[in-house]
Design a protein around this motif. Sequence first.
Motif, PDB file in Angstrom:
ATOM      1  N   ASP A  19      11.554  71.211  10.451  1.00 12.48           N
ATOM      2  CA  ASP A  19      11.370  69.485  10.341  1.00 12.48           C
ATOM      3  C   ASP A  19      10.191  69.888   8.905  1.00 12.48           C
ATOM      4  N   PRO A  20       9.651  68.890   8.143  1.00 10.32           N
ATOM      5  CA  PRO A  20       9.160  69.324   6.332  1.00 10.32           C
ATOM      6  C   PRO A  20       8.014  70.078   7.295  1.00 10.32           C
ATOM      7  N   TYR A  21       6.999  70.114   8.066  1.00 11.19           N
ATOM      8  CA  TYR A  21       6.196  71.234   8.272  1.00 11.19           C
ATOM      9  C   TYR A  21       6.701  72.565   8.847  1.00 11.19           C
ATOM     10  N   GLY A  22       7.842  73.039   8.710  1.00  7.81           N
ATOM     11  CA  GLY A  22       8.320  74.513   9.654  1.00  7.81           C
ATOM     12  C   GLY A  22       8.591  74.259  10.945  1.00  7.81           C
ATOM     13  N   VAL A  23       8.518  73.082  11.549  1.00  9.05           N
ATOM     14  CA  VAL A  23       8.570  72.852  12.910  1.00  9.05           C
ATOM     15  C   VAL A  23       9.994  73.499  13.689  1.00  9.05           C
ATOM     16  N   PRO A  24      10.312  74.438  14.473  1.00  7.27           N
ATOM     17  CA  PRO A  24      11.845  74.490  14.683  1.00  7.27           C
ATOM     18  C   PRO A  24      12.929  73.866  16.287  1.00  7.27           C
ATOM     19  N   HIS A  25      13.568  72.755  15.365  1.00  3.24           N
ATOM     20  CA  HIS A  25      13.734  72.335  16.970  1.00  3.24           C
ATOM     21  C   HIS A  25      15.216  72.813  16.967  1.00  3.24           C
ATOM     22  N   ILE A  26      14.938  73.160  18.593  1.00  2.00           N
ATOM     23  CA  ILE A  26      16.082  74.479  18.965  1.00  2.00           C
ATOM     24  C   ILE A  26      18.036  73.696  20.123  1.00  2.00           C
ATOM     25  N   TYR A  27      19.151  73.878  19.551  1.00  4.06           N
ATOM     26  CA  TYR A  27      19.807  72.965  20.305  1.00  4.06           C
ATOM     27  C   TYR A  27      20.258  74.237  20.821  1.00  4.06           C
ATOM     28  N   ALA A  28      20.524  74.390  22.250  1.00  2.00           N
ATOM     29  CA  ALA A  28      21.165  75.833  22.711  1.00  2.00           C
ATOM     30  C   ALA A  28      22.268  75.080  24.687  1.00  2.00           C
ATOM     31  N   GLU A  29      22.825  76.402  23.931  1.00  2.00           N
ATOM     32  CA  GLU A  29      23.973  75.253  24.998  1.00  2.00           C
ATOM     33  C   GLU A  29      23.324  76.381  26.777  1.00  2.00           C
TER      34      GLU A  29
ATOM     35  N   THR B  76      16.932  83.201  21.013  1.00  2.00           N
ATOM     36  CA  THR B  76      16.704  82.344  20.143  1.00  2.00           C
ATOM     37  C   THR B  76      15.201  82.250  19.830  1.00  2.00           C
ATOM     38  N   VAL B  77      14.720  81.850  20.793  1.00  2.00           N
ATOM     39  CA  VAL B  77      12.637  81.914  20.249  1.00  2.00           C
ATOM     40  C   VAL B  77      12.225  82.841  19.985  1.00  2.00           C
ATOM     41  N   GLY B  78      12.968  84.053  20.242  1.00  2.00           N
ATOM     42  CA  GLY B  78      12.027  85.126  20.466  1.00  2.00           C
ATOM     43  C   GLY B  78      13.348  85.468  18.478  1.00  2.00           C
TER      44      GLY B  78
ATOM     45  N   GLY C  86      -2.324  80.725  12.208  1.00  2.00           N
ATOM     46  CA  GLY C  86      -3.768  80.356  13.211  1.00  2.00           C
ATOM     47  C   GLY C  86      -2.557  80.874  14.521  1.00  2.00           C
ATOM     48  N   PHE C  87      -3.464  80.697  15.763  1.00  2.00           N
ATOM     49  CA  PHE C  87      -2.775  81.238  17.389  1.00  2.00           C
ATOM     50  C   PHE C  87      -1.509  80.606  17.611  1.00  2.00           C
ATOM     51  N   TRP C  88      -1.234  79.142  17.062  1.00  2.00           N
ATOM     52  CA  TRP C  88       0.127  78.635  17.736  1.00  2.00           C
ATOM     53  C   TRP C  88       0.917  78.432  17.389  1.00  2.00           C
ATOM     54  N   PHE C  89       2.035  77.896  17.874  1.00  2.00           N
ATOM     55  CA  PHE C  89       3.604  78.023  16.614  1.00  2.00           C
ATOM     56  C   PHE C  89       3.968  76.926  17.810  1.00  2.00           C
ATOM     57  N   GLU C  90       4.388  76.021  17.160  1.00  2.00           N
ATOM     58  CA  GLU C  90       4.812  74.489  17.823  1.00  2.00           C
ATOM     59  C   GLU C  90       6.363  74.554  17.738  1.00  2.00           C
ATOM     60  N   MET C  91       6.593  74.228  18.547  1.00  2.00           N
ATOM     61  CA  MET C  91       8.424  74.184  19.060  1.00  2.00           C
ATOM     62  C   MET C  91       9.102  72.870  19.933  1.00  2.00           C
TER      63      MET C  91
ATOM     64  N   PHE D 254      14.133  62.098  16.406  1.00  2.00           N
ATOM     65  CA  PHE D 254      14.116  63.525  14.525  1.00  2.00           C
ATOM     66  C   PHE D 254      15.029  63.030  13.621  1.00  2.00           C
ATOM     67  N   PHE D 255      16.598  63.354  13.674  1.00  2.00           N
ATOM     68  CA  PHE D 255      17.252  63.047  13.178  1.00  2.00           C
ATOM     69  C   PHE D 255      17.606  61.797  12.215  1.00  2.00           C
ATOM     70  N   ARG D 256      17.505  61.239  13.006  1.00  2.00           N
ATOM     71  CA  ARG D 256      17.021  59.238  12.424  1.00  2.00           C
ATOM     72  C   ARG D 256      15.432  59.133  10.995  1.00  2.00           C
ATOM     73  N   ASP D 257      14.227  59.910  12.037  1.00  2.78           N
ATOM     74  CA  ASP D 257      13.640  59.546  10.693  1.00  2.78           C
ATOM     75  C   ASP D 257      12.554  60.720  10.184  1.00  2.78           C
ATOM     76  N   ILE D 258      13.601  61.772  10.419  1.00  5.27           N
ATOM     77  CA  ILE D 258      13.271  62.596   9.242  1.00  5.27           C
ATOM     78  C   ILE D 258      13.978  63.562   8.460  1.00  5.27           C
ATOM     79  N   SER D 259      13.745  63.926   7.144  1.00  6.94           N
ATOM     80  CA  SER D 259      14.619  64.412   6.551  1.00  6.94           C
ATOM     81  C   SER D 259      14.405  66.125   7.619  1.00  6.94           C
ATOM     82  N   TYR D 260      15.925  66.810   7.477  1.00  9.43           N
ATOM     83  CA  TYR D 260      15.324  68.335   7.813  1.00  9.43           C
ATOM     84  C   TYR D 260      16.625  69.126   7.362  1.00  9.43           C
ATOM     85  N   GLN D 261      16.174  70.439   7.232  1.00 12.27           N
ATOM     86  CA  GLN D 261      16.846  71.622   7.137  1.00 12.27           C
ATOM     87  C   GLN D 261      18.304  72.272   8.635  1.00 12.27           C
ATOM     88  N   THR D 262      18.787  72.751   8.768  1.00 12.31           N
ATOM     89  CA  THR D 262      19.547  73.444   9.838  1.00 12.31           C
ATOM     90  C   THR D 262      19.824  75.221   9.402  1.00 12.31           C
TER      91      THR D 262
END
Length: 814
Positions: free
Chosen positions: A52-62, A70-72, A282-287, A800-808
């Motif tokens: 997303d525009p703030y560098g938060v990853p949205h991970i879609y796995a099978e 992938t989280v690692g 910072g301490f946290w990493f959002e996902m 997420f896919f409808r409301d904001i821009s993103y890179q994949t």
Amino acid sequence: MRTLISVALFLFILVSGFLITAAWWTFYEPLPDYNTTVELPGLSGPVDVHWDPYGVPHIYAENEHDLYYTVGYIHAQERIWQMTLFQISAEGKFAEFFGEEMLEIDKMQRTLGFHHMAEQIDATSPPEIRTVLEAYAAGVNDYTALNRRSLPIEFSLTGVEPIPWTPVHTHAISRLMAWDLNAGWWNNVTYGILRETLSEGIFTELMPEYESGIPYASESIAPEGAAEFLGYFSDLELEKRKNLHLSGTSGASNAWAVSGARSETGQPLLAGDPHMGLSMPGFWFEMHMHLNGQNLSGATIPGAPVVVVGQNDRLAWSLTTMMADETDFYVEIPAPDDPERYVADSLDGDATLMDFEIRNEIIRVRGEDDVLYPVRSTRNGPVISDIYPNRELLEDRLITMRWTGHEISQEILALFQVNRARDIDAFEDALRQFHVPGQNFVYADRDGNIARFSAARLPIRDHHPLQFRKGWDSGWGWNGWIPFEELPREINPPSGFVANSNNKLHEDGYPHYIGTFWAAPSRINRIEEYMAVYDTLSVDIFQQMQNDRVSPHARELAEIIIPILRGTEDGMDFSDILPYLENWDHSYNVNSTAATLMDRFLLSLTSNTLRNHLGDAAYNNFIRNESLPIVVMMRLLRDESFLFNQPGTGEVETRESIVRQSMKDTRDWLEDLYGTAPVQWRWGNLHTITLTPPLFAEAAADSGSSAITRMIVDNLMSSGPWPVSGHGMSLNKGEYRWHEPFEMVVGPSIRRIVDLSSMSRTWTVIPTGQSGNPLSEFYGDQTDMWLNGQYRYLYQDSTFFRDISYQTMRLHPR
């Protein structure tokens, strides 16, 4: 001449080319491409990572393996240096990488045994979590293997190489965090020092208010020199925490939830803002993670694959520290004629001896010979007095420490199960595995439930909880554990809300001892004030609460001192500053002069009242925990304590005279610093924050550091100083160290608000940004929002896919 100019120009271009190339490889090459395809050896199927525009990853796995692999990989891509520092700290390897001056900290870390404990936890982990941690570790290690030439600048500056990641390191991070949040032992140390240095009357006057039924410590068994050792031990820990920008000594967080009956949406609302040390990154990493049609999002710790505070499709939670007493100190007697044994029992006349457990640690030291450091332990825990260079200090006694973090437990498993809980029963059942650090889980779900659960393994004790304990008497040991079902909890209360701000968890008459050093009630009082004013609450009101700067503690303090300051019997006139205090709304805004007056006054009042009674060393230890002097001084003011009368002055001093003298000292101090106009004494002039990188900030501040190191740290890796609102006693936490006022060091490490009526997005903000690379667009892109009380959305469904821009970023098996 023309030839010389041509040669000079050629050399300039050549050198510039080298510098540009070096800068590219040092700074820009480590930046990831967020719109690319990568082939990875550890995947079994394709994974899509949408940024997303703030560098938060949205991970879609099978499948689960690929998800946590992938989280690692992503954690390493964004925060590998931070993860390496965690490894160095847990294993006690500072001297190996940074030199002999860090050796004593390594000895302390090896004695506390974070990595050793993690090895035991890993050996007993069930397959359910072991496979997850192995997949995660493989992702971390594949990233470093494939990107060895493009690691962050910190590796180039220090010469450190990434350490292979293992599941043990994830468990070790859990124990590091547990120790960091173990606030109680600081106070045990403080009162151990005071007990050895003060008369009984003064010591009693400084004692906190205990639970009924706890016997008073009528005798001291501490050996001579105990106070000196405890001071050294706490100094060493404080130095480590300062270097690593870990949290303060008081511990803090806010979390609350309201039921649907009190929510604008008809479904529960939940808010949480854990308070921790603040640094860059910072301490946290959002996902956000998506697997088999189910979603999970929130804040992770780089180094662990679980969401610590967050939500799934059915429920949400946040955490606060219980302020539980998880640590005891024991005095041990070594066997007089056998240095390998100690006295385990001496009650029947003849001493029963036991062998020390000895763990030999080899500490590598950069540029020096290796150091063999034996860690001795008794049945009560490691011999922490062996850390002290002067082994003769305690003569024929030793000091050991028993901590609940030295018991095997499965916190990563507990959080993994929390992440997957679908209802309140499954959530509660998962918490049975969570033992250390003691935490309050504030909870809400789509079924309309709200709750606060305490989760911890806490000992049942005899004898006074703050007293040194007799290692040679089994009656001073721990007598089992408080049952999980008997820990404090609150489920769907009639009030329609649950909340905790590290305050006391139970009413008088509760049958178990949990702790003594609760946080001052200022923050929980402010939450209750909001709940009393608003029958129905909204996300907007929750945002207002998280950014609230009002201090009920300051309000109460002002009510006591303003009448005293109005008098003129001693010739002191405060008519120039009284209007600021009298018209103050008790809010710590950056433009408030009254806020500055009150805080500088409290520092002066505490010093003028206690320093002469305690002495400089004990006093400086006493003020390390912000909450302790605040709680004690408020009680002394209410009770008009005899401690206001100072020894050796030849005059009878009173509460009133000390208050007035302290305000005069405050005014003199501010005039010397900012001039005579009170309008210049604004809170934001004193109370600032500079977000700096752990370890490097201290290295750059050293007089021997190079100019290029200072330039990189100050201009690339740091942010600030920024004037900042808030205070240690306001909901918008802004804690500073009392012995280094007023630079803010602890505050909201993340702010989250969840509306259970729509789980598709959450309001959130972190103090810095997602990336650990100083040249990344995500390195400090949220700081302005955090300072200004603003939020962004974290999505966790197809919205997420409808409301904001993103890179994949598309990941495929190699």
